[in-house]
Motif scaffolding. Structure first.
Motif, PDB file in Angstrom:
ATOM      1  N   ARG A 111       0.823  -1.205   0.000  1.00  0.00           N
ATOM      2  CA  ARG A 111       0.000   0.000   0.000  1.00  0.00           C
ATOM      3  C   ARG A 111       0.855   1.251   0.000  1.00  0.00           C
ATOM      4  N   SER A 112       1.946   1.241   0.727  1.00  0.00           N
ATOM      5  CA  SER A 112       2.783   2.433   0.821  1.00  0.00           C
ATOM      6  C   SER A 112       3.506   2.736  -0.482  1.00  0.00           C
ATOM      7  N   GLN A 113       3.618   1.734  -1.354  1.00  0.00           N
ATOM      8  CA  GLN A 113       4.297   1.933  -2.632  1.00  0.00           C
ATOM      9  C   GLN A 113       3.354   2.465  -3.709  1.00  0.00           C
ATOM     10  N   ARG A 114       2.087   2.559  -3.416  1.00  0.00           N
ATOM     11  CA  ARG A 114       1.139   3.110  -4.390  1.00  0.00           C
ATOM     12  C   ARG A 114       1.397   4.598  -4.572  1.00  0.00           C
ATOM     13  N   ASP A 115       0.994   5.142  -5.694  1.00  0.00           N
ATOM     14  CA  ASP A 115       1.171   6.567  -5.969  1.00  0.00           C
ATOM     15  C   ASP A 115      -0.152   7.137  -6.479  1.00  0.00           C
ATOM     16  N   PRO A 116      -0.897   7.860  -5.631  1.00  0.00           N
ATOM     17  CA  PRO A 116      -0.547   8.243  -4.264  1.00  0.00           C
ATOM     18  C   PRO A 116      -0.672   7.054  -3.312  1.00  0.00           C
ATOM     19  N   PRO A 117      -0.023   7.140  -2.149  1.00  0.00           N
ATOM     20  CA  PRO A 117      -0.084   6.019  -1.201  1.00  0.00           C
ATOM     21  C   PRO A 117      -1.525   5.740  -0.781  1.00  0.00           C
ATOM     22  N   GLU A 118      -1.811   4.468  -0.579  1.00  0.00           N
ATOM     23  CA  GLU A 118      -3.146   4.112  -0.114  1.00  0.00           C
ATOM     24  C   GLU A 118      -3.292   4.438   1.364  1.00  0.00           C
ATOM     25  N   THR A 119      -4.455   4.915   1.705  1.00  0.00           N
ATOM     26  CA  THR A 119      -4.755   5.263   3.084  1.00  0.00           C
ATOM     27  C   THR A 119      -5.801   4.274   3.613  1.00  0.00           C
ATOM     28  N   THR A 120      -6.271   4.533   4.807  1.00  0.00           N
ATOM     29  CA  THR A 120      -7.371   3.747   5.360  1.00  0.00           C
ATOM     30  C   THR A 120      -8.486   4.687   5.777  1.00  0.00           C
ATOM     31  N   VAL A 121      -9.689   4.138   5.849  1.00  0.00           N
ATOM     32  CA  VAL A 121     -10.836   4.887   6.338  1.00  0.00           C
ATOM     33  C   VAL A 121     -11.337   4.198   7.595  1.00  0.00           C
ATOM     34  N   ASP A 122     -11.707   4.990   8.593  1.00  0.00           N
ATOM     35  CA  ASP A 122     -12.205   4.433   9.845  1.00  0.00           C
ATOM     36  C   ASP A 122     -13.640   3.947   9.678  1.00  0.00           C
TER      37      ASP A 122
ATOM     38  N   PHE B 104     -16.842   2.484  12.024  1.00  0.00           N
ATOM     39  CA  PHE B 104     -17.274   2.485  13.416  1.00  0.00           C
ATOM     40  C   PHE B 104     -18.398   1.478  13.651  1.00  0.00           C
ATOM     41  N   GLU B 105     -18.447   0.983  14.865  1.00  0.00           N
ATOM     42  CA  GLU B 105     -19.477   0.024  15.251  1.00  0.00           C
ATOM     43  C   GLU B 105     -20.782   0.774  15.516  1.00  0.00           C
ATOM     44  N   PRO B 106     -21.840   0.533  14.744  1.00  0.00           N
ATOM     45  CA  PRO B 106     -23.070   1.323  14.881  1.00  0.00           C
ATOM     46  C   PRO B 106     -23.704   1.279  16.265  1.00  0.00           C
ATOM     47  N   LYS B 107     -23.592   0.159  16.972  1.00  0.00           N
ATOM     48  CA  LYS B 107     -24.269   0.037  18.261  1.00  0.00           C
ATOM     49  C   LYS B 107     -23.590   0.823  19.373  1.00  0.00           C
ATOM     50  N   THR B 108     -22.341   1.228  19.156  1.00  0.00           N
ATOM     51  CA  THR B 108     -21.608   1.947  20.193  1.00  0.00           C
ATOM     52  C   THR B 108     -20.972   3.239  19.707  1.00  0.00           C
ATOM     53  N   GLY B 109     -20.811   3.390  18.404  1.00  0.00           N
ATOM     54  CA  GLY B 109     -20.109   4.545  17.879  1.00  0.00           C
ATOM     55  C   GLY B 109     -18.606   4.453  18.034  1.00  0.00           C
ATOM     56  N   ARG B 110     -18.106   3.275  18.407  1.00  0.00           N
ATOM     57  CA  ARG B 110     -16.675   3.126  18.660  1.00  0.00           C
ATOM     58  C   ARG B 110     -15.958   2.571  17.441  1.00  0.00           C
ATOM     59  N   LEU B 111     -14.666   2.839  17.383  1.00  0.00           N
ATOM     60  CA  LEU B 111     -13.856   2.392  16.259  1.00  0.00           C
ATOM     61  C   LEU B 111     -13.882   0.876  16.150  1.00  0.00           C
ATOM     62  N   LEU B 112     -14.128   0.392  14.941  1.00  0.00           N
ATOM     63  CA  LEU B 112     -14.161  -1.042  14.681  1.00  0.00           C
ATOM     64  C   LEU B 112     -12.998  -1.470  13.793  1.00  0.00           C
ATOM     65  N   ALA B 113     -12.815  -0.779  12.666  1.00  0.00           N
ATOM     66  CA  ALA B 113     -11.833  -1.256  11.696  1.00  0.00           C
ATOM     67  C   ALA B 113     -11.187  -0.099  10.955  1.00  0.00           C
ATOM     68  N   LYS B 114      -9.995  -0.390  10.441  1.00  0.00           N
ATOM     69  CA  LYS B 114      -9.296   0.482   9.501  1.00  0.00           C
ATOM     70  C   LYS B 114      -9.384  -0.206   8.137  1.00  0.00           C
ATOM     71  N   VAL B 115     -10.136   0.401   7.236  1.00  0.00           N
ATOM     72  CA  VAL B 115     -10.405  -0.230   5.947  1.00  0.00           C
ATOM     73  C   VAL B 115      -9.518   0.403   4.878  1.00  0.00           C
ATOM     74  N   THR B 116      -8.747  -0.428   4.192  1.00  0.00           N
ATOM     75  CA  THR B 116      -7.876   0.056   3.135  1.00  0.00           C
ATOM     76  C   THR B 116      -8.683   0.737   2.036  1.00  0.00           C
ATOM     77  N   CYS B 117      -8.218   1.889   1.579  1.00  0.00           N
ATOM     78  CA  CYS B 117      -8.818   2.561   0.431  1.00  0.00           C
ATOM     79  C   CYS B 117      -7.958   2.277  -0.798  1.00  0.00           C
ATOM     80  N   SER B 118      -8.364   1.296  -1.574  1.00  0.00           N
ATOM     81  CA  SER B 118      -7.607   0.919  -2.761  1.00  0.00           C
ATOM     82  C   SER B 118      -7.675   2.034  -3.793  1.00  0.00           C
ATOM     83  N   ARG B 119      -6.513   2.417  -4.298  1.00  0.00           N
ATOM     84  CA  ARG B 119      -6.455   3.448  -5.324  1.00  0.00           C
ATOM     85  C   ARG B 119      -6.309   2.819  -6.703  1.00  0.00           C
ATOM     86  N   GLU B 120      -6.113   3.657  -7.731  1.00  0.00           N
ATOM     87  CA  GLU B 120      -6.190   3.196  -9.111  1.00  0.00           C
ATOM     88  C   GLU B 120      -5.202   2.076  -9.427  1.00  0.00           C
TER      89      GLU B 120
END
Length: 545
Positions: free
Chosen positions: A56-67, A69-85
């Protein structure tokens, strides 16, 4: 650490841990531990390999993640990779490379693969239900139903292809013609957040069954069961590249839709995104499109449906169609029209039934995200401003931004002595009356636990007019005890699916899709075959010179 082949060994470790968490208690313990770090990291699956952090870090632009959240609590659940082109192109190339061999496999071989996938999901059914409930906010009971439907998707198409029929015709006694079908190629499969596993498998199963390969993208808001599904595909020994799953936001989806080499797109989601897909593909006239879009579905209740023999059934069906999955099903009946002579009785019984059966946090789960909570809340504030009557429910409170969300972890939330569900995305079932016909409340897809109830007095003609007075045409529910009326009215409703005295009954061979702004194309049985295959007609002379 990633290996030399670019695989991320940690992804396998994460999946190993997740597969051990097949109860809500085990999952809650895991989530407590991972929140102290950075949540569960969800990575894409390309050609049988989970891509690495280094990749992921070698992508141009580098791939990031999106947070996520768990709907029942509003708390962080996962870091989801944002695949780029670049990553999207890699996935498309993997599917493209796998297509020649997969398209030439026999139906029996493909059937065995799909049966194995169905068996593995069934063996881990509770695991998938647990994570579907956590990730999407639905109740565990609702999640179990949808997991069973995911199993059915693979089971159905695994046997359908073994009994496929074709058509032959005679031409004036001099020739015979027959239809021959072949796999249509590489597909982009894009699924929504409301029924993540069920709707993703509804696309993957027929795509693979008919010999196509795919790049699938679930919603970034609900990626957990798709991530778990990658392990199922490994265990089923599907050839690398036949099915690739990438994760990401709208940019990822746009890159996938526009990618060269995509022969078709099967999409379920909003009408606005469907329009964007049409625009992005307009110059590629050969690209197959199946777009199942939004709905603002009517439930029509005639007076005879409220007789003593049918009242309980009618009330139950109307409530189910309105509030299952917190109203977050594209087929939900969110506009109820009731014949005026029984309107008061219906409304009284309906409110009583919903109050008793559709209890928030028991049968009604949380809505899927903060953004969606705010959207629904905006419509309910509109209802209050327009003077609508809240027969049940009200305008939910504004959500406070928790320090935990802003910091990217949830230590603060875990230390809260208050109700642990207080920060979740909870909206109570809401029944509105006195809503004007031209109000956005009647015309826009709210997609939540909100229903309007309106009387009509002009008989069948007015009922049909009101039901069809919508830009959408996905589904409709008709409640009546008159057998002749079911045909007279049912055949005039602008809806791809009409349920009479029932709701959400599905036979997987029937056509699924809508009219008007609810999309184009149909899927299911023969209709999925039309989507995922090309047809040619072969003409053979009966007599040779």
């Amino acid at each position: 650490m990633p290996g030399s082949d670019g695989s991320w060994t940690d992804a396998r470790e994460i999946l190993d841990v997740l597969f051990e968490c097949d109860t809500l208690e085990k999952a809650a313990d895991l989530l407590y531990r991972v929140r102290i770090t950075s949540g569960i990291e969800v990575s894409s699956f390309i050609s049988g390999v989970h891509v690495s952090v280094t990749y992921r870090s070698q992508r141009d632009p580098p791939e990031t993640t999106v947070d996520s959240f768990e709907p029942k609590t509003g708390r962080l659940l996962a870091k989801v990779t944002c695949s780029r082109e670049e990553t999207v192109r890699d996935a498309v190339e993997a599917a493209k490379a796998a297509f020649p061999a997969w398209s030439k496999t026999t139906r029996a071989q493909r059937s065995q693969h799909l049966q194995r996938v169905a068996q593995l999901i069934q063996e881990h059914a509770e695991l998938f239900a647990v994570w579907e409930s956590i990730d999407q906010g639905k109740t565990i009971e609702r999640a179990r139903v949808e997991v069973e439907r995911a199993v059915a998707n693979f089971s159905y198409f695994s046997t359908y292809i073994l009994h496929e029929q074709t058509t032959s015709r005679m031409v004036d006694g001099v020739a015979i013609t027959y239809e021959h079908r072949s796999p249509a190629g590489l597909f982009a499969l894009i699924s929504p957040w409301n029924m993540p596993l069920y709707l993703l498998t509804w696309k993957i199963a027929p795509c693979l069954a008919f010999g196509c390969t795919a790049v699938a993208k679930p919603s970034e808001a609900t990626s957990m069961t798709a991530f778990l599904l990658t392990r199922i595909f490994e265990l089923a020994h599907l050839p690398p590249g036949v099915i690739n799953i990438i994760f990401g936001d709208g940019q990822t989806g746009d890159a996938l839709v526009r990618a060269k080499g995509i022969n078709g797109i099967s999409f379920t989601g909003s009408t606005s995104t469907g329009v964007a897909i049409r625009r992005a593909t307009v110059e590629n006239i050969s690209k197959k499109l199946s777009l199942e879009l939004g709905g603002k579905n009517p439930t029509v209740v005639f007076a005879d449906a409220m007789s003593s023999a049918y009242r309980v059934r009618s009330i139950s069906i109307a409530a189910m169609a309105a509030f299952e999955n917190a109203g977050q099903i594209c087929l939900c009946g969110s506009r109820i029209y009731v014949e005026k002579s029984v309107y008061a009785d219906f409304l009284r019984q309906f409110v009583k039934h919903v109050t008793k059966r559709y209890t928030l946090r028991k049968r009604v789960g949380a809505v899927a995200s903060r953004e969606h909570y705010n959207k629904i809340r905006g419509y309910l504030q509109m209802a209050a401003d327009q003077g609508a009557t809240f027969e049940l429910g009200g305008v939910p409170p504004e959500l406070a931004h928790s320090a935990a969300e802003l910091m990217g972890n949830n230590e603060a939330a875990d230390d809260d002595d208050n109700d642990p569900l207080a920060d979740g995305y909870w909206i109570a079932p809401t029944i509105l009356t006195n809503v004007k016909e031209d109000s956005d409340l009647q015309r826009h897809e709210i997609f939540g636990p909100v229903v309007t109830v309106t009387p009509f007095s002009g008989g069948e003609d007015e009922a049909i007019r009101l039901a069809n007075d919508s830009d959408y045409g996905l589904a409709a529910v008709l409640l009546t005890a008159d057998g002749a009326r079911t045909q007279r009215v049912g055949e005039q409703l602008d809806a791809g699916l009409v349920w009479v005295n029932s709701w959400l009954v599905r036979e997987l061979g029937t056509p699924f899709g809508g009219m008007k702004q609810s999309g184009i194309g149909r899927e299911g049985g023969d209709y999925s075959r039309d989507t995922f295959t090309n047809v040619r007609t072969i003409h053979l002379p009966l007599l040779y010179a």
